[in-house]
Structures are given as structure tokens and as C-alpha cells.
Enzyme design. Structure first.
Site, PDB file in Angstrom:
ATOM      1  N   ASP A 176       0.836  -1.203   0.000  1.00 41.62           N
ATOM      2  CA  ASP A 176       0.000   0.000   0.000  1.00 41.62           C
ATOM      3  C   ASP A 176       0.870   1.252   0.000  1.00 41.62           C
ATOM      4  OD1 ASP A 176      -2.281  -1.583   0.189  1.00 41.62           O
ATOM      5  OD2 ASP A 176      -2.548  -1.262   2.339  1.00 41.62           O
TER       6      ASP A 176
ATOM      7  N   VAL B 245      16.125  -8.053  -3.365  1.00 46.48           N
ATOM      8  CA  VAL B 245      14.773  -8.276  -3.909  1.00 46.48           C
ATOM      9  C   VAL B 245      14.192  -9.653  -3.591  1.00 46.48           C
ATOM     10  CG1 VAL B 245      15.312  -6.693  -5.782  1.00 46.48           C
ATOM     11  CG2 VAL B 245      15.499  -9.158  -6.191  1.00 46.48           C
ATOM     12  N   TRP B 246      15.012 -10.602  -3.089  1.00 42.93           N
ATOM     13  CA  TRP B 246      14.564 -11.967  -2.839  1.00 42.93           C
ATOM     14  C   TRP B 246      13.918 -12.540  -4.105  1.00 42.93           C
ATOM     15  CZ3 TRP B 246       9.783 -14.385  -0.435  1.00 42.93           C
ATOM     16  CH2 TRP B 246      10.042 -15.673   0.038  1.00 42.93           C
TER      17      TRP B 246
ATOM     18  N   SER C  12      22.399  -9.785  -5.492  1.00 42.60           N
ATOM     19  CA  SER C  12      23.462 -10.712  -5.899  1.00 42.60           C
ATOM     20  C   SER C  12      22.874 -11.897  -6.642  1.00 42.60           C
ATOM     21  CB  SER C  12      24.224 -11.214  -4.673  1.00 42.60           C
ATOM     22  OG  SER C  12      23.420 -12.093  -3.908  1.00 42.60           O
TER      23      SER C  12
ATOM     24  N   GLY D 196      22.390 -14.838  -2.780  1.00 43.29           N
ATOM     25  CA  GLY D 196      22.289 -14.758  -1.335  1.00 43.29           C
ATOM     26  C   GLY D 196      23.198 -13.699  -0.742  1.00 43.29           C
TER      27      GLY D 196
ATOM     28  N   ASP E 245      14.032  -3.018   6.918  1.00 40.50           N
ATOM     29  CA  ASP E 245      14.418  -3.608   8.202  1.00 40.50           C
ATOM     30  C   ASP E 245      14.842  -2.588   9.246  1.00 40.50           C
ATOM     31  OD1 ASP E 245      14.052  -6.353   7.439  1.00 40.50           O
ATOM     32  OD2 ASP E 245      15.840  -6.159   6.189  1.00 40.50           O
TER      33      ASP E 245
END
Length: 320
Positions: free
Chosen positions: A136, A159-160, A187, A190, A282
Site C-alpha cells: 500500500d 529483492v529476494w 546478488s 544470497g 528492516d
């Protein structure tokens, strides 16, 4: 018969079934019986236009809130303790019979509002572990920079599986923006080597690895892999300083580590236009990331107020 007896002993031995928050059940792999959906996740803004309806649906699909149930079945992983290691081993044999041991976990709408690194109470397989509150928020930020003509592209550093950047591209598509790119920086192998003197969370080198090919496939699944998406593959310390990025209107950092967060800020913040948004996943839940951000703000005289997004993320809007 040994396998069948082991299952029977495990299922019915006194004390073998965990409590209601982490129940384990034995089921047919093809079984589709589910508890009826009794909740729905509300997003903001409340969708009224075709563009808003599309973005509302994207949020619910990327997080899997659209198919959420009162209980979610989770794959049993071998690193969750002795019982899980046993169940994981049994599953190797159970698959021959079309059977699987799974973990059944209660879930509710609130579980999809917030994000989490493990998200053990949400549907597995989502492209993002973020909650809908962060989606949102990014929608509102992008709408704002478009409405005010704040120049620059959009980037996420870390970005996972690509869920947030997929949504960024979806917002540009929904609002008909064709002159901005979404930069996908990771990367794709990881986390880099973890320095225990700087990092206090129990990260391991290589954690959070998702391949570039997988992320591209995820974009393509939503019809959003096009020339407005650019991929930056490599550790931030190696790639960001030479990335061909001239201006940014959205800078989102989800780097997990103190060092990687600083690498992203040192190489990208100067490109953020006044009126643009600096967003950090985070800031509230990983002290090492918060330390890196606070140090950067102090060293560069950044005084814009930090605002909370959800239980994890925070942002500020650049003034000068």
C-alpha cells in the site's frame, strides 16, 4: 510395513501431536479439503478505479492473501528440530504412496498485513514475504512522485523473489507511466560473507538466495518482464558504484546486513531526487540495519523525519 508402523506410532503416541499453533497432520498429497475462507485482507486505497482494482489484486496475489485460509499447510523442513528431521525423512518414503506429512498452522488476515523473514503462518510460495501495508505504502509513494513529476527511476536493493519490484512495475503500468525504469538489484546468490563483528543477527553467507532466472520468470508470470525492468546482478559493493542510474524517485533498501545497507546508501542516495522517497524494510526489526541508516544520516546531515510504515519498515521523503 516399517514405514506404515512408524507413521502410526508417530501419529498416536501420547504427546506426539504438537499444540494447536504448530499442528502436524498426515494427509493425501492430492487432498484439497480446506477450511472455508472467513476473512479477507483490505488494502489501501480502497479500490474504485480499474487501475486500483488491478493493484489491489496484485497485492493479494503476490502475498497469496487472495487464497489464504484459516489454516495453512507448510512443508516440513529438516532443520526445524528432531521431530521435523524424522518427518522429513519419512516424507521421502511417503511420496511413493502419494502421501505427505505437513505442518498445519493457524492463519488470519492480520498475518498478511505485516511481513516476516519466515512467514510460517502464511501461504507458501509467495513472491514476497512483505505484508500488504508495505505494498500500500509503495503504491502511494509512486503515485505521489508521478503526480508531482519528481524525476527518476525506481530501485530496490535486495529483492529476494522479486515481489516488491514486480509490484513497482505493476504500479507504473497501472498509471500508464512509460518513461521510468524499475531497477532490480541483488546478488541473486544470497548474502555476501557475513562479518560477525558487524552483524549480530544469525545470518549465514548465502542466505536469501534466489536465482536471477527465477526472478525473471516471476516477472514474466505477471506479464511485466519488459524493457522498463533492468537487473543489476552482483554484490552491492561491486555493482552499484558503476550502475548507469542517473536519478531516482524511489530508493528502497532491503539489504538485511549493516555492510550491504551502507553500500546501497553510499552509492544510491545521492541520485535520489528532492521529493523522492527513501524506504528501508528492516529499520525497526534489525538493529544492524538501523545502525547503518542512522550513521549515514548523521554523517550526511540528513534531518528529514523518519516515519513508520509497519512493524518493520520506515521511510523519509527527501527535501533537498
Amino acid at each position: 510395513m516399517v514405514f506404515e508402523q512408524a507413521i502410526a506410532d508417530l501419529a498416536w503416541a501420547p504427546g506426539s501431536i504438537p499444540g494447536p499453533n504448530r499442528s502436524t497432520y498426515f494427509k493425501m498429497a492430492s487432498e484439497n479439503e480446506v477450511t472455508p475462507l472467513v476473512f479477507s485482507v483490505q488494502t489501501e486505497p480502497s479500490p474504485g478505479t480499474p487501475a486500483e482494482l488491478y493493484l489491489d489484486l496484485m497485492k493479494k496475489v503476490l502475498t497469496r492473501a487472495l487464497i489464504a485460509k484459516r489454516h495453512e499447510r507448510h512443508t516440513v523442513l529438516p532443520h526445524d528440530g528432531p521431530r521435523s528431521r524424522l518427518l522429513h525423512a519419512l516424507n521421502r518414503q511417503a511420496v511413493r504412496f502419494g502421501l505427505e506429512v505437513v505442518r498445519l498452522t493457524p492463519s488470519c488476515a492480520e498475518d498478511y498485513l505485516e511481513g516476516g523473514h519466515e512467514a510460517k503462518n502464511r501461504v507458501e510460495g509467495a513472491e514476497t514475504m512483505l505484508g500488504t501495508r508495505q505494498l500500500d505504502h509503495i503504491q502511494g509513494c509512486i503515485a505521489d512522485v508521478l503526480a508531482k513529476n519528481v524525476p527518476g527511476d525506481l530501485i530496490e536493493a535486495g529483492v529476494w523473489r522479486g515481489g516488491m519490484t514486480i509490484f513497482m512495475r505493476a504500479v507504473l503500468a497501472a498509471y500508464g507511466c512509460r518513461d521510468r525504469k524499475v531497477w532490480v538489484a541483488d546478488s541473486f546468490a544470497g548474502l555476501p560473507e557475513v562479518d560477525p563483528q558487524q552483524e549480530h543477527f544469525k545470518w549465514q553467507t548465502g542466505d536469501m538466495a534466489v536465482s536471477l532466472e527465477t526472478v525473471k520468470e516471476n516477472f514474466a508470470r505477471y506479464g511485466l518482464l519488459d524493457d522498463q525492468v533492468e537487473f543489476l546482478k552482483g554484490f552491492f559493493s561491486d555493482t552499484l558504484s558503476t550502475a548507469p542510474i542517473r536519478q531516482l524517485s524511489i530508493l528502497r533498501v532491503d539489504a538485511d546486513l549493516y555492510s550491504s545497507t551502507l553500500d546501497a546508501l553510499r552509492n544510491l542516495y545521492s541520485a535520489l531526487s528532492p521529493g523522492g522517497y527513501a524506504i528501508f524494510d528492516d529499520y525497526q526489526n534489525l538493529p544492524d540495519c538501523q545502525k547503518a541508516i542512522d550513521e549515514f544520516r548523521r554523517d550526511h546531515g540528513i534531518r528529514e523525519e523518519i516515519h513508520r510504515i509497519d512493524e518493520r519498515a520506515a521511510y523519509w521523503q527527501r527535501e533537498t
